[in-house]
Design an enzyme around this catalytic site. Structure first.
Site, PDB file in Angstrom:
ATOM      1  N   GLU A  60       0.814  -1.228   0.000  1.00 17.11           N
ATOM      2  CA  GLU A  60       0.000   0.000   0.000  1.00 17.11           C
ATOM      3  C   GLU A  60       0.844   1.273   0.000  1.00 17.11           C
ATOM      4  O   GLU A  60       0.422   2.309  -0.503  1.00 17.11           O
ATOM      5  CB  GLU A  60      -0.947   0.025   1.201  1.00 17.11           C
ATOM      6  CG  GLU A  60      -2.106  -0.959   1.100  1.00 17.11           C
ATOM      7  CD  GLU A  60      -1.758  -2.334   1.653  1.00 17.11           C
ATOM      8  OE1 GLU A  60      -0.570  -2.597   1.936  1.00 17.11           O
ATOM      9  OE2 GLU A  60      -2.694  -3.153   1.815  1.00 17.11           O
TER      10      GLU A  60
ATOM     11  N   MET B 205      24.714   8.359   1.575  1.00 15.66           N
ATOM     12  CA  MET B 205      24.557   9.635   2.269  1.00 15.66           C
ATOM     13  C   MET B 205      24.885   9.481   3.754  1.00 15.66           C
ATOM     14  O   MET B 205      25.467  10.377   4.371  1.00 15.66           O
ATOM     15  CB  MET B 205      23.141  10.167   2.069  1.00 15.66           C
ATOM     16  CG  MET B 205      22.948  11.581   2.554  1.00 15.66           C
ATOM     17  SD  MET B 205      24.107  12.721   1.775  1.00 15.66           S
ATOM     18  CE  MET B 205      23.114  13.374   0.440  1.00 15.66           C
TER      19      MET B 205
ATOM     20  N   PHE C 124     -11.394  -6.721  14.376  1.00 14.84           N
ATOM     21  CA  PHE C 124     -10.360  -7.225  13.489  1.00 14.84           C
ATOM     22  C   PHE C 124     -10.026  -6.172  12.437  1.00 14.84           C
ATOM     23  O   PHE C 124     -10.910  -5.635  11.792  1.00 14.84           O
ATOM     24  CB  PHE C 124     -10.831  -8.527  12.820  1.00 14.84           C
ATOM     25  CG  PHE C 124      -9.836  -9.073  11.840  1.00 14.84           C
ATOM     26  CD1 PHE C 124      -8.568  -9.468  12.257  1.00 14.84           C
ATOM     27  CD2 PHE C 124     -10.150  -9.181  10.497  1.00 14.84           C
ATOM     28  CE1 PHE C 124      -7.636  -9.949  11.353  1.00 14.84           C
ATOM     29  CE2 PHE C 124      -9.228  -9.663   9.580  1.00 14.84           C
ATOM     30  CZ  PHE C 124      -7.965 -10.044  10.010  1.00 14.84           C
ATOM     31  N   GLN C 125      -8.769  -5.881  12.281  1.00 15.05           N
ATOM     32  CA  GLN C 125      -8.265  -4.887  11.327  1.00 15.05           C
ATOM     33  C   GLN C 125      -8.854  -3.502  11.551  1.00 15.05           C
ATOM     34  O   GLN C 125      -9.096  -2.759  10.604  1.00 15.05           O
ATOM     35  CB  GLN C 125      -8.486  -5.371   9.887  1.00 15.05           C
ATOM     36  CG  GLN C 125      -7.697  -6.651   9.611  1.00 15.05           C
ATOM     37  CD  GLN C 125      -7.563  -6.975   8.152  1.00 15.05           C
ATOM     38  OE1 GLN C 125      -8.458  -6.708   7.361  1.00 15.05           O
ATOM     39  NE2 GLN C 125      -6.427  -7.571   7.787  1.00 15.05           N
TER      40      GLN C 125
ATOM     41  N   LYS D 266     -17.282  -0.204   6.476  1.00 15.46           N
ATOM     42  CA  LYS D 266     -17.757  -1.188   5.505  1.00 15.46           C
ATOM     43  C   LYS D 266     -19.283  -1.139   5.327  1.00 15.46           C
ATOM     44  O   LYS D 266     -19.789  -1.252   4.212  1.00 15.46           O
ATOM     45  CB  LYS D 266     -17.331  -2.591   5.931  1.00 15.46           C
ATOM     46  CG  LYS D 266     -17.668  -3.631   4.869  1.00 15.46           C
ATOM     47  CD  LYS D 266     -17.013  -4.967   5.125  1.00 15.46           C
ATOM     48  CE  LYS D 266     -17.313  -5.916   3.970  1.00 15.46           C
ATOM     49  NZ  LYS D 266     -16.718  -7.233   4.184  1.00 15.46           N
TER      50      LYS D 266
HETATM   51  C1  LIG Z   1      12.800   5.419   4.958  1.00 16.81           C
HETATM   52  C2  LIG Z   1      14.104   6.060   5.268  1.00 16.81           C
HETATM   53  N1  LIG Z   1      14.941   5.484   6.163  1.00 16.81           N
HETATM   54  C3  LIG Z   1      16.144   6.063   6.431  1.00 16.81           C
HETATM   55  C4  LIG Z   1      16.524   7.215   5.828  1.00 16.81           C
HETATM   56  C5  LIG Z   1      17.857   7.862   6.153  1.00 16.81           C
HETATM   57  N2  LIG Z   1      18.724   7.895   4.972  1.00 16.81           N
HETATM   58  C6  LIG Z   1      18.842   8.994   4.203  1.00 16.81           C
HETATM   59  S1  LIG Z   1      19.846   8.759   2.882  1.00 16.81           S
HETATM   60  C7  LIG Z   1      20.158   7.171   3.331  1.00 16.81           C
HETATM   61  C8  LIG Z   1      21.062   6.297   2.514  1.00 16.81           C
HETATM   62  C9  LIG Z   1      20.487   5.974   1.204  1.00 16.81           C
HETATM   63  O1  LIG Z   1      21.261   4.974   0.598  1.00 16.81           O
HETATM   64  P1  LIG Z   1      21.088   4.586  -0.918  1.00 16.81           P
HETATM   65  O2  LIG Z   1      19.665   4.430  -1.251  1.00 16.81           O
HETATM   66  O3  LIG Z   1      21.954   3.414  -1.190  1.00 16.81           O
HETATM   67  O4  LIG Z   1      21.578   5.870  -1.697  1.00 16.81           O
HETATM   68  P2  LIG Z   1      23.023   6.581  -1.754  1.00 16.81           P
HETATM   69  O5  LIG Z   1      23.042   7.605  -0.661  1.00 16.81           O
HETATM   70  O6  LIG Z   1      24.066   5.539  -1.591  1.00 16.81           O
HETATM   71  O7  LIG Z   1      23.032   7.219  -3.091  1.00 16.81           O
HETATM   72  C10 LIG Z   1      19.485   6.852   4.515  1.00 16.81           C
HETATM   73  C11 LIG Z   1      19.572   5.551   5.196  1.00 16.81           C
HETATM   74  C12 LIG Z   1      15.597   7.787   4.918  1.00 16.81           C
HETATM   75  N3  LIG Z   1      15.837   8.949   4.299  1.00 16.81           N
HETATM   76  N4  LIG Z   1      14.428   7.187   4.648  1.00 16.81           N
END
Ligand SMILES: Cc1ncc(C[n+]2csc(CCOP(=O)(O)OP(=O)(O)O)c2C)c(N)n1
Lengths: 163, 568
Positions: B50, B478, B112-113, B162
């Protein structure tokens, strides 16, 4: 600074939680919040006592206006207004306290609305500060219970919050 | 005409001319799904989670400007939708999310749900409704669409028990809505606009800073007119990219944490700043106190009064629809005998060109190991700058924003506000469905793509010829970058171990997969992929593992404390 904000909102379930949720989500202070339907049954009137810098108050007003259920918002502090709060206080009324409590109640223009062997219940209205002053003035150890409504406010003279 | 609630939902969506409903069935919405089976007014897209339904609807909305629609069941269906709703909310995207709810009589019984959808979404929606009477259903849906799309747009949830979908009522779709409690201001205050124009024309070092509001408000054309007539420099936020053509000389590129030197310096040192549909976000102006240290007059146009003077006090606030305000401003400008200060402007441009000459986005194009920037640059060339580009969140997102030069609005689809990893692939689905003939690229990281990887299956089912551009650095890049800069190279849990073989994975889902391991193969691979017009292609680029995003304004620092790659 302390501000009293009055607002009219749709009298719908959930409207109150939107306002309360806004204050907690954005970390705004709420000193008190009261709400009840108005003479127009589709509208509720809410009074919120809050505090914050001018910038924060400005944001609060804007954020309240942004809520879809909120119809009108007024910062009472923008003009002259009257503030009233109701307090019920149950005090010990034995020995010296019995006469003293009646006297203090009279001075603050309170009314004793319930009398028991060992206690009085006093009803007081006024600004929050006046109610505080009453509690300061009586013997703290004699206070059994207090309940306050939180402030309601209304503009003076022609200042009217209405649709 | 008497209809049951489920039919009323369907008919209401038809009245709203909905093209796609992104959803996933379940107990509480079975009546609605039965009615969907018997209609052909819109197409239902069955996602695999979803969250992806809401993201796809969100991207449909971002790319078309229309309201996106998602449909989920109660309980877990509803909670799975939350990240999608919060993502749309932070970026002001118009959505209507229909959620099933347990029958009215069961509400509050821990049925439920059951989950309090109205309660749980309250902080991340523009508004929400629980429908308690089938007689209110059509009017509520009408209101939901109106609220979602008007003023500052945003997601609206309609929670439908529902039993309501089984009850019958006379169906009549309201022609219009008016809500006494909701009247967005559309026309800007003429006195304020006059004041603003005077300030702008008196400026010696003017700067125009525009955000997502320009894109959402379809105000690009007028913005371009204004910027061109004034001859002033301008910059886009991450959300504003494409609102003004990136290849135009007056555009200094993106500003903010990973913005260009010229944009950030001009933002800092200007004497008059015109902000249009932007909100002085912390990722945009850096340290607020440092930003305010430099005196400048600020004009702010925004449809949402609460965006004005929220983080930065402004001198001339103008609340209104951007198109309306810019129309008025351009009219005044045409009538005005005052013109921009040409001499001052010349000096200002010289200063800006000196910053621009530092070429802050330069990188090593001769590296054998693939530089991620190079991939994006080549993607831009190969797609002639015409692609719709979605991205996930991380370094790759910043490189996409920096190196894909968007010349048109609504082409750049990313999660700026919430920064939600996992949006990229479902975003690409929403866009590709809206524009079946368009080139759609999803620039992603190996961390992000795995957050909604199950949607590869949806892409197969609906034959979506998306091109996934995976900049695979084997790191949560990042996070790793911050750990390198601020945590003494302690790479805590940021290495992506046990990665799948993405080519095999793509193939398992019935798609084409490609591994690209050296720079000389990048362009060829991209061309080959885009030549496969009717295939979904997953391009796994093995990129330089330790590449960092520059320029960078470190968290908490001011815009002029920007660090360039060459500084290190
Ligand atoms: C749902 C979620 N969890 C954690 C983060 C924190 N976060 C920001 S950038 C990042 C790393 C992203 O890694 P990747 O997708 O491999 O991209 P890259 O930075 O290597 O290009 C994380 C964990 C986030 N933005 N969103």
């Amino acid at each position: 600074m302390r501000h009293i904000i009055s607002l009219l909102m749709e009298n719908e379930s959930g409207a109150l939680s939107r306002v309360a949720g806004l204050f907690s989500a954005r970390a705004y202070n709420i000193e008190s919040l009261t709400v009840a339907p108005t003479e127009d049954a589709t509208l509720s009137r809410m009074t919120i006592v809050t505090s914050g810098s001018e910038e924060v108050i400005e944001q609060i007003i804007k954020q309240l206006n942004k809520l879809v259920d909120v119809v009108k918002v007024l910062d009472l502090n923008d003009g002259r207004f009257i503030e009233r709060e109701l307090m019920l206080v149950k005090v010990k009324a034995t020995g010296v306290h019995r006469e003293e409590m009646k006297r203090m109640g009279d001075i603050f223009r309170g009314r004793i609305i319930d009398v028991a062997d060992a206690s009085y219940t006093i009803e007081l209205t006024g600004s929050g500060a006046k109610l505080d002053a009453f509690l300061e003035a009586i013997d703290k150890t004699a206070i059994l219970e207090t309940v306050r409504t939180g402030a309601s406010g209304i503009g003076r003279g022609d200042r009217i919050l209405k649709l | 005409m008497q209809l049951n609630g489920a039919e009323i939902v369907i008919r209401s969506l038809h009245e709203e001319k909905v093209e796609f409903v992104f959803g996933y069935p379940g107990g509480a919405v079975l009546n609605i799904y039965d009615a969907i089976f018997q209609q052909d007014g819109f197409k239902h897209i069955l996602v695999r989670h979803e969250q992806a339904a809401v993201h796809a609807a969100d991207a449909y909305a971002r790319s078309t400007g229309r309201v996106g629609v998602a449909l989920v069941t109660s309980g877990p269906g509803a909670t799975n939708a939350i990240t999608g709703i919060a993502t749309a909310y932070m970026d002001s995207v118009p959505l209507v999310v229909l959620s099933g709810q347990v029958p009215t009589a069961a509400i509050g019984q821990d049925a439920f749900q059951e989950c309090d959808m109205v309660g749980i979404t309250r902080p991340c929606v523009k508004h929400n409704f629980l429908v308690k009477d089938v007689k209110d259903l059509a009017a509520t849906i009408k209101k939901a669409f109106y609220i979602a799309a008007s003023g500052r747009p945003g997601p609206v949830v309609v929670d439908i028990p529902k039993d309501i979908t089984a009850h019958t009522a006379r169906f009549e779709y309201p022609e219009s809505v008016s809500l006494r409690s909701y009247n967005p201001v559309l026309k800007g205050h003429s006195g304020q606009i006059k004041k603003a124009l005077k300030l702008l024309l008196d400026a010696k070092r003017p700067m125009i800073y525009t955000g997502g509001g320009v894109v959402l408000g379809n105000a690009s054309e007028l913005l371009i007119k204004l910027v061109k007539q004034l001859g002033y420099p301008m910059t886009n936020t991450l959300m504003g990219l494409g609102g003004y053509p990136a290849t135009d000389k007056q555009c200094l590129g993106m500003l903010g944490m990973h913005g260009t030197l010229e944009a950030n310096m001009a933002m800092q040192e200007c004497d008059v700043l015109l902000a249009v549909g932007a909100r002085f976000d912390d990722r945009v102006i850096g340290n607020t106190a440092h930003f305010l240290d430099h005196p400048r007059k600020i004009i702010h146009i925004d449809v949402d009064p609460s965006s004005i003077s929220k983080r930065v006090k402004v001198d001339v606030p103008i609340v209104g629809d951007i198109n309306n305000v810019l129309t008025d401003m351009l009219e005044l400008l045409a009538e005005s005998d005052k013109t921009p200060n040409v001499a001052a402007l010349k000096t200002w441009w010289q200063q800006i060109e000196a910053w621009r000459d530092r070429n802050c986005l330069n990188f090593n194009r001769d590296s054998v190991i693939i530089k991620p920037q190079y991939v994006v640059e080549k993607l831009w060339e190969v797609t002639k700058g015409e692609a719709y580009v979605t991205s996930d969140v991380g370094q790759h997102q910043m490189w996409a924003a920096q190196y894909y030069k968007f010349d048109q609005p609504r082409r750049w689809i990313n999660s700026g506000g919430l920064g939600t990893m996992g949006v990229g692939l479902p975003y690409a689905m929403g866009v590709q469905l809206a524009f079946p003939e368009a080139k759609v690229a999803c620039i992603t990281g190996e961390g992000s793509i795995q957050m909604n990887i199950q949607e590869l299956s949806t892409c197969k089912q609906y034959h979506l010829p998306i091109k996934v551009i995976l900049l695979n650095n084997r790191y949560l890049g990042m996070v790793r970058q911050w750990q390198e800069f601020f945590y003494g190279n302690r790479y805590s849990e940021s290495y992506m171990d046990s990665l799948p073989d993405f080519v095999k994975l793509a193939e398992a889902y019935g798609h084409v997969g490609m591994n690209i391991e050296q720079t000389s193969d990048v362009e060829g691979a991209l061309k080959e992929a885009f030549a496969m017009k009717d295939r979904f292609v997953f391009l796994n680029f093995l990129t330089d593992q330790k590449e960092n995003v520059f320029p960078m304004v470190p968290n908490g620092k001011g815009l002029s404390e920007i660090i360039l790659a060459e500084d290190l």
